[in-house]
Design an enzyme around this catalytic site. Structure first.
Site, mmCIF file in Angstrom:
data_model
loop_
_atom_site.group_PDB
_atom_site.id
_atom_site.type_symbol
_atom_site.label_atom_id
_atom_site.label_comp_id
_atom_site.label_asym_id
_atom_site.label_seq_id
_atom_site.Cartn_x
_atom_site.Cartn_y
_atom_site.Cartn_z
ATOM 1 N N ARG A 36 0.837 -1.204 0.000
ATOM 2 C CA ARG A 36 0.000 0.000 0.000
ATOM 3 C C ARG A 36 0.872 1.255 0.000
ATOM 4 O O ARG A 36 2.085 1.183 0.168
ATOM 5 C CB ARG A 36 -0.918 0.023 1.216
ATOM 6 C CG ARG A 36 -0.193 0.026 2.548
ATOM 7 C CD ARG A 36 -1.171 0.091 3.705
ATOM 8 N NE ARG A 36 -0.493 0.182 4.995
ATOM 9 C CZ ARG A 36 -1.021 0.744 6.070
ATOM 10 N NH1 ARG A 36 -2.223 1.276 6.011
ATOM 11 N NH2 ARG A 36 -0.370 0.788 7.202
ATOM 12 N N TYR A 85 11.091 8.966 15.689
ATOM 13 C CA TYR A 85 10.895 8.781 14.250
ATOM 14 C C TYR A 85 11.979 9.513 13.474
ATOM 15 O O TYR A 85 12.595 8.966 12.550
ATOM 16 C CB TYR A 85 9.517 9.295 13.862
ATOM 17 C CG TYR A 85 9.188 9.173 12.389
ATOM 18 C CD1 TYR A 85 8.842 7.949 11.836
ATOM 19 C CD2 TYR A 85 9.210 10.296 11.558
ATOM 20 C CE1 TYR A 85 8.524 7.834 10.488
ATOM 21 C CE2 TYR A 85 8.901 10.198 10.217
ATOM 22 C CZ TYR A 85 8.555 8.965 9.681
ATOM 23 O OH TYR A 85 8.254 8.860 8.343
ATOM 24 N N ALA A 87 14.932 10.427 14.509
ATOM 25 C CA ALA A 87 16.233 9.789 14.736
ATOM 26 C C ALA A 87 16.390 8.550 13.861
ATOM 27 O O ALA A 87 17.463 8.296 13.291
ATOM 28 C CB ALA A 87 16.380 9.423 16.209
#
Length: 246
Positions: A12, A153, A155
């Site tokens: 997706r 996120y 990092a």
């Protein structure tokens, strides 16, 4: 003979768009997915004869990465890897509890960095043995730019960007190229739950006036994996509508 690519998270969003675009340009596409078997089947249907297999693997457990690559290689050659699968979890790093922090850290780093690292390592061993190969990592604008609630996120994506840079130098003599794309806001199912409320603010920060589509990302990915990008490696291409420069 078609070249073959493995796309993680290919069922997706950006992953599916990349899979379809690569198929259009002559690639044979192996699709990885986690638990969304129905969506993976639909992606395979759209790919038709260009689909060269569906492979389930939970990337929250990086120990399965070696097996994933081995399964793909067991069904045919492999010329490129697209590390697209990723997760985003909003978290206030200071205010969250220890249990929440530990859980979020483990999930984000496992899916967004450690699994791509391990997949890249195993795939590049194979690429080295055959004398060529390409790896495309899907990072994020946040890998360059701070954002509230996204420290872990950001990092993980910054680590992925710098993994790409380092390995591009280390593996150049083996004829292995590595690239990163760094999308900003993209109109996908993974877009954060509060995006509708923030949409006017988001669009105000996008000089091109719209969020990116998955197809925008796929077009850049297809170029990087093409022969036309033969002299590029280690680069990160921003796909953010002129909203941020670094």
């Amino acid at each position: 003979m078609s070249k073959r690519v493995l796309v993680t998270g290919g069922s997706r969003g950006i992953g599916r768009a990349i899979s379809l675009k690569l198929a259009e340009t002559g690639w044979s596409v192996a699709i990885h997915y986690n638990s969304r078997a129905e969506e993976a089947g639909e992606a395979a249907r759209l790919l038709g004869s260009a689909c060269s297999g569906l492979y389930a693997c939970n990337l929250e457990d990086p120990s399965g990465c070696t097996g994933l690559i081995q399964d793909v290689l067991g069904d045919g050659p492999l010329d490129a890897l697209v590390n697209n699968a990723g997760i985003y979890i909003h978290q206030d790093l200071v205010e969250c509890g220890e249990e929440s922090f530990n859980s979020t850290y483990s999930k984000i780093m496992a899916v967004n960095f450690e699994s791509p690292l391990r997949l890249t390592r195993v795939a590049c061993k194979h690429f080295a043995s055959q004398g060529n190969g390409k790896v495309l990592n899907v990072a994020s604008r946040v890998g360059f730019k701070g954002e509230p609630g996204a420290a872990l996120y950001a990092a993980s994506k910054a680590a992925l960007i710098n993994l790409t840079r380092s390995l591009s130098v280390e593996l150049a003599e083996k004829n292995i190229q590595l690239f990163t794309i760094a999308p900003g806001w993209v109109n996908t199912a993974m877009v954060r739950p509060d995006v509708e409320a923030k949409l006017p603010e988001i669009l105000a920060g996008l000089p091109l006036g719209r969020m990116a589509s998955p197809e925008d990302c796929a077009a850049t990915a297809a170029f990087l994996l093409s022969d036309e990008a033969a002299y590029l490696s280690g680069i990160a291409i921003d796909i953010n509508g002129a909203s941020y420069f670094h």
